[in-house]
Design a protein around this motif. Structure first.
Motif, short mmCIF file in Angstrom:
data_model
loop_
_atom_site.label_atom_id
_atom_site.label_comp_id
_atom_site.label_asym_id
_atom_site.label_seq_id
_atom_site.Cartn_x
_atom_site.Cartn_y
_atom_site.Cartn_z
N ALA A 85 0.83 -1.21 0.00
CA ALA A 85 0.00 0.00 0.00
C ALA A 85 0.86 1.26 0.00
CB ALA A 85 -0.93 0.00 1.21
N ASN A 86 1.93 1.26 0.76
CA ASN A 86 2.77 2.45 0.84
C ASN A 86 3.65 2.63 -0.39
OD1 ASN A 86 2.70 3.93 3.73
ND2 ASN A 86 2.14 1.78 3.95
N ILE A 87 4.03 1.52 -1.03
CA ILE A 87 4.74 1.64 -2.32
C ILE A 87 3.83 2.29 -3.35
CG2 ILE A 87 5.65 0.33 -4.27
CD1 ILE A 87 6.79 -1.68 -2.30
N VAL A 88 2.59 1.82 -3.43
CA VAL A 88 1.64 2.37 -4.39
C VAL A 88 1.35 3.84 -4.08
CG1 VAL A 88 -0.73 2.21 -5.24
CG2 VAL A 88 0.62 0.14 -4.93
N ALA A 89 1.16 4.16 -2.80
CA ALA A 89 0.89 5.55 -2.42
C ALA A 89 2.06 6.45 -2.79
CB ALA A 89 0.61 5.63 -0.91
N ALA A 90 3.28 5.98 -2.58
CA ALA A 90 4.46 6.78 -2.93
C ALA A 90 4.51 7.05 -4.43
CB ALA A 90 5.73 6.06 -2.47
N ILE A 91 4.20 6.03 -5.24
CA ILE A 91 4.23 6.21 -6.70
C ILE A 91 3.13 7.16 -7.15
CG2 ILE A 91 3.95 5.01 -8.91
CD1 ILE A 91 5.27 2.55 -7.59
N CYS A 92 1.95 7.07 -6.54
CA CYS A 92 0.86 7.99 -6.88
C CYS A 92 1.21 9.43 -6.49
CB CYS A 92 -0.44 7.56 -6.20
SG CYS A 92 -1.16 6.05 -6.88
N ILE A 93 1.91 9.58 -5.39
CA ILE A 93 2.33 10.93 -4.98
C ILE A 93 3.34 11.50 -5.97
CG2 ILE A 93 3.90 12.00 -3.32
CD1 ILE A 93 2.14 11.33 -1.14
N VAL A 94 4.24 10.65 -6.48
CA VAL A 94 5.18 11.11 -7.51
C VAL A 94 4.41 11.58 -8.74
CG1 VAL A 94 7.01 10.37 -9.10
CG2 VAL A 94 7.08 9.67 -6.71
N TYR A 95 3.38 10.86 -9.12
CA TYR A 95 2.55 11.29 -10.26
C TYR A 95 1.88 12.64 -9.96
CZ TYR A 95 -1.00 11.11 -13.94
OH TYR A 95 -1.79 11.40 -15.02
#
Length: 501
Positions: A85-95
């Motif tokens: 979940a936190n990997i995905v959240a980090a990538i979405c924040i980069v977007y």
């Protein structure tokens, strides 16, 4: 070492509070948000290794031993979900860095995202069912702000629907908690499990369990999903991707934890209802995906199909199926974020939402086109991508348990998913291009980067399934054998003996 269990909740909350005072400094907000999620990812890796060596871990707040105090519990199932979940959240924040715009960033976008992630992490790790309600509300309050961010007319209409349905679900949750405490006399999850086992197949306890089923089904989008397609299609792309990846998964996690740990004495009723709801959700999602012409609507109905498929694995309930549920939950977080980011990028470059008005994109954006192809294959469960193993294990569990209707529906849904996304791929990426050289919008590498990273994640989850297998097997064993969790929380047989006296 057990003290670090609370960090995935505490650190994002502290950072979110700090970022409120840094509203005008966008760059510092970005750096601190990304560093916070990176830190939580690191902590989850450490926890995963510790759980593998020591078994299920817990932290008792204020020194109050269970079942009297509040506690967080780290088992492989919870920590794996926190990690992904936190990997995905980090990538979405980069977007979001490159697409959301300073206007949104100055409206406390990053604090709300971190509060939402904190609620997600807390929901996964809590060992107290009232604390699960609290973490749910932290997550939902942040999501209320995020879904209405910007304040467009359509957005506010869908946000109102989303808020109302979740307020109703939260009210039912409180009622269910009151009935549970009045019946069982405890809110500690492990202790509830013991008390329910002692009571046997009591009709009142089964009724309370069914009320919890309704609550978590509403929050997961299981069957009662009418709010989901509209709510997930109106926010900015980064927010929609976060919602699709994380919010329904917390509802599914609650269903899994509730019906593998708390209410296990009358599975003929509870698991049959879960199986019926899962099958109907799959069918409804398939019909919506087939009928949809708007790419965001098709993506939203694909979220529903994933929810139904995972809950079908829970309804099957064998250890193989629970392994499949664990794999598929991790996979679904990654690919649903990919799907919504890809759809958002398609809308960005064309200015259109209907697939009939898009074509030839692969000529203008070839790399983006093949990233979409990877995502499509992964969602459909084509090997060696991440969706394959979860589907196979759930299918194996269905065969072992004789659940051939769910088996058929699950794999029919794979064909429907492939068809619905292939329709987008062929209509939008092939054919005569609608974009002339003059009209072509640049798609900077920094915007494509998050989709690339998620593609790497889905490939890594598929190819690296063997390296993940010990953790997934441990997670499934803990879910299938509740005594492992109970012994770790209540200090083993000694406590159980005292309870029985």
């Amino acid at each position: 070492m057990s003290n670090i269990i609370v960090l995935p909740l505490i650190v994002p909350v502290i950072t979110a509070i700090l970022l409120v005072f840094l509203r005008q400094n966008i760059m510092i907000q970005r750096i601190l948000s990304l560093c916070t999620l990176g830190f939580v990812i690191f902590i989850s890796v450490v926890l995963l290794l510790e759980v593998q060596q020591q078994g299920v871990m817990r932290i008792d707040f204020s020194g109050w031993l269970p079942p009297f105090g509040i506690l967080f519990v780290a088992d492989s199932f919870a920590v794996l979900l926190v990690f992904v979940a936190n990997i995905v959240a980090a990538i979405c924040i980069v977007y979001a860095f490159f697409t959301i715009g300073e206007h949104y960033e100055k409206m406390y976008f990053y604090p709300f995202v971190l509060l939402m992630v904190a609620g997600v992490n807390g929901s996964f790790l809590t060992g107290d069912i009232f604390n699960l309600f609290v973490c749910f509300e932290v997550m939902l309050l942040a999501s209320y702000a995020l879904i209405s961010l910007g304040g467009g007319k359509v957005q506010l209409r869908e946000a109102l629907k989303y808020v109302l349905i979740n307020i109703v679900a939260s009210w039912i949750f409180l009622v269910a908690l009151a009935f549970l405490y009045g019946t069982i006399g405890t809110l500690n999850m492990a202790h509830i499990s013991l008390r329910v086992t002692e009571a046997g197949a009591d009709p009142l306890i089964t009724t309370v369990g069914l009320v919890f089923l309704i609550v978590f089904s509403l929050k997961a989008g299981l069957l009662l999903f009418f709010w989901l397609p509209g709510s997930y299609s109106v926010p900015p792309t980064a927010i929609a991707a976060l919602f699709a990846a994380l919010l329904t998964k917390v509802g599914i996690y609650a269903l899994v934890r509730t019906f593998t740990l708390l209410f296990t004495t009358n599975t003929e009723v509870t698991h049959t209802i879960l199986g019926i709801m899962a099958g109907l959700t799959i069918l409804a999602g398939c019909m919506g995906a087939l009928a949809g012409r708007d790419v965001r609507t098709i993506a939203s109905y694909n979220v529903l199909i994933g929810v139904g498929f995972i809950v079908a694995g829970l309804a099957i309930g064998t250890e193989s199926a629970l392994q499949g549920v664990t794999y598929y939950l991790m996979h679904d977080m990654v690919v649903k974020a990919m799907l919504f980011l890809a759809v958002g990028m398609m809308i960005y470059v064309t200015g259109e939402t209907l697939i009939d008005n898009m074509s030839g994109l692969i000529r203008n954006y070839p790399f983006f086109g093949w990233l979409f192809f990877i995502m499509m294959c992964s969602i459909a469960g084509i090997p060696p991508l991440s969706g394959f193993l979860g589907k196979v294990l759930i299918g194996q569990g269905a065969i072992e348990g004789g659940n051939f209707v769910l088996l058929g529906l699950g794999f029919l849904s794979s064909l429907i998913v492939l068809y619905s996304l292939l329709r987008i791929f062929l209509s939008s990426f092939f054919g005569e291009t609608i974009l002339s050289i003059e009209d072509e919008k640049p798609l900077p590498k920094r915007i494509v980067l998050p989709l690339t990273l998620l593609s790497v994640c889905t490939i890594a989850l598929g190819i690296g399934a063997e390296s993940m297998a010990p953790y997934v097997k441990d997670a499934a064993e803990t879910l299938h054998t509740p005594s492992i969790y109970i012994d770790a929380v209540l200090n083993g047989e000694k406590w159980k003996g005292e309870v029985n006296k």
